[in-house]
Design an enzyme around this catalytic site. Structure first.
Site, PDB file in Angstrom:
ATOM      1  CG  ASP A  93      -2.086   0.898   1.154  1.00  0.00           C
ATOM      2  OD1 ASP A  93      -2.199   1.657   0.167  1.00  0.00           O
ATOM      3  OD2 ASP A  93      -2.923   0.857   2.073  1.00  0.00           O
ATOM      4  CD  GLU A 143      -9.057   2.734   0.566  1.00  0.00           C
ATOM      5  OE1 GLU A 143      -8.504   2.069   1.466  1.00  0.00           O
ATOM      6  OE2 GLU A 143      -8.435   3.284  -0.349  1.00  0.00           O
TER       7      GLU A 143
END
Length: 405
Positions: free
Chosen positions: A155, A210
């Protein structure tokens, strides 16, 4: 340049993927796509009765046991209490000077978790910040292989310059040496590199669910737009599986147990609409158990043998059919507007089939988590009428009568 007189042809085409080099991994037998938990999205929800929730064995085994019982291939170890699972002295998930993703926080025995999960047929994955991982790439991947970790979400790369492209290719190459799959998150859009490195399961490069934890940006309209942009070149990383569906008027921002905008059938259809080799079941186990539609998540594949776009109009709606073996799955989504799509099953071979159909409830029912399931006998001449609610969807599982479930 891609040119067609039919919008769906862009989604069916492999041309961008095929511009990449052929596969560089000689043995691909260890590469196993599937579905995974991702507890960070739901807020690491655990039962009130669980013993000592946190970055520990008990909490992770709660999710592993759920995966084992309901057929999910992976559990993702991410964080608890806003601290990642690995050693880090930075704040807000950013790597500090002593961050080390090859070492678990005190109280978390990764070897024990991997061994226990393996006995139940569940693979363990982890989340890692790119800038913590890359300086320690070799030793970290070696440790993951030793523990028995199957893959990771990498990420916060947030760049697409040549240096970052090269670093991501290096990650894929070295991950393959240690039998690790990669999910690039906070990364540039798909480019078809999964042809060269099939251990690249998916990459984000898009606004996804998200954001439901802190905003109302992700709408059914946004989902339709993503399908006609990021999806063109391959697998698209989305936090799928939200089971708290709401209309724009009902939607509220919740960091824990988030809402999703659109109907539950819309959420189910996204598993078919998006190509995603590591599809998530992001909500907490209690959100799924005994809930309508969860049986579809359990059975839907994450990789496909054939894709046919049934009907599509950019910015408005998409109905797509995907084949896995001898079975077909159809996912249809619409934007903020309700609509009806009528098409035949002319992509089927001759013969008789059974269709399990999950549809939106009528507009008179305000609970967008409700759905209607029917089972029909069909053939390739059968006309299907998809009635999609505002922000709605429909999913269909088609299988030969000889293979009735």
């Amino acid at each position: 340049m891609m040119i067609s007189d039919r919008a769906g042809a862009f989604l069916e085409s492999n041309i961008l993927t095929n511009l990449n080099e052929p596969c560089k991994i000689k043995d691909v037998s260890w590469i196993k796509p599937g579905k995974t938990t991702f507890p960070w999205w739901n807020g690491d929800v655990v039962p009130d009765t669980i013993n000592a929730p946190g970055n520990n064995y008990v909490t992770n085994m709660y999710y592993v046991d759920f995966c084992a019982k309901y057929g999910l291939e992976y559990h993702s170890v991410v964080e608890y209490g806003l601290h990642e699972w690995y050693v880090n002295d930075g704040a807000g998930f950013q790597p500090g000077p002593n961050a080390d993703p090859s070492k678990a926080v005190p109280g978390l025995d990764m070897q024990q978790i991997c061994d226990s999960a393996a006995k139940k047929g569940v693979g363990i994955r982890v989340w890692v910040h790119f800038y913590a991982l890359y300086p320690k790439l070799d030793e970290t991947f070696a440790q993951y292989e030793k523990w028995g970790i199957k893959g990771l979400m990498c990420d916060f790369m947030d760049r697409d310059d040549q240096e970052m492209v090269n670093m991501q290719e290096e990650i894929l190459q070295k991950a393959a040496q240690h039998h690790l799959h990669i999910q690039f998150h906070g990364a540039y859009k798909p480019t078809g590199e999964s042809r060269t490195w099939p251990n690249e399961f998916t990459r984000e490069g898009t606004l996804n669910y998200e954001n439901d934890k802190w905003s109302d940006w992700v709408t059914p309209d946004a989902d339709v737009n993503v399908a006609f942009t990021r999806l063109l070149a391959g697998s698209t990383d989305y936090h799928l599986g939200g089971f708290r569906a709401a209309s724009p008027q009902q939607f509220k921002i919740h960091y824990t147990r988030p809402y999703v905008m659109g109907t539950r059938c819309h959420m189910l259809a996204m598993y078919v609409v998006l190509e995603n080799a590591i599809g998530m079941a992001c909500d907490d186990p209690e959100a799924y158990i005994n809930q309508p539609g969860f049986e579809f998540i359990q059975k839907v594949p994450t990789t496909w043998d054939e894709t046919r776009v049934i009907d599509a109009k950019p910015g408005e709606y998409l109905a797509i059919a995907r084949r896995k073996g001898n079975e077909w799955y159809i996912g249809a989504i619409t934007n903020h507007a309700s609509r009806t799509i009528s098409k035949s099953f002319d992509f089927l071979s001759e013969g008789n089939y059974t269709a399990d159909i999950w549809s939106d409830v009528p507009a008179s029912d305000p609970n967008l988590n409700h759905l209607v399931k029917v089972v029909k006998n069909i053939n390739k001449q059968t006309l299907v009428t998809m009635v999609l609610a505002e922000g709605g969807g429909q999913v269909i599982h088609i299988y030969a009568d000889s293979e009735k479930k």
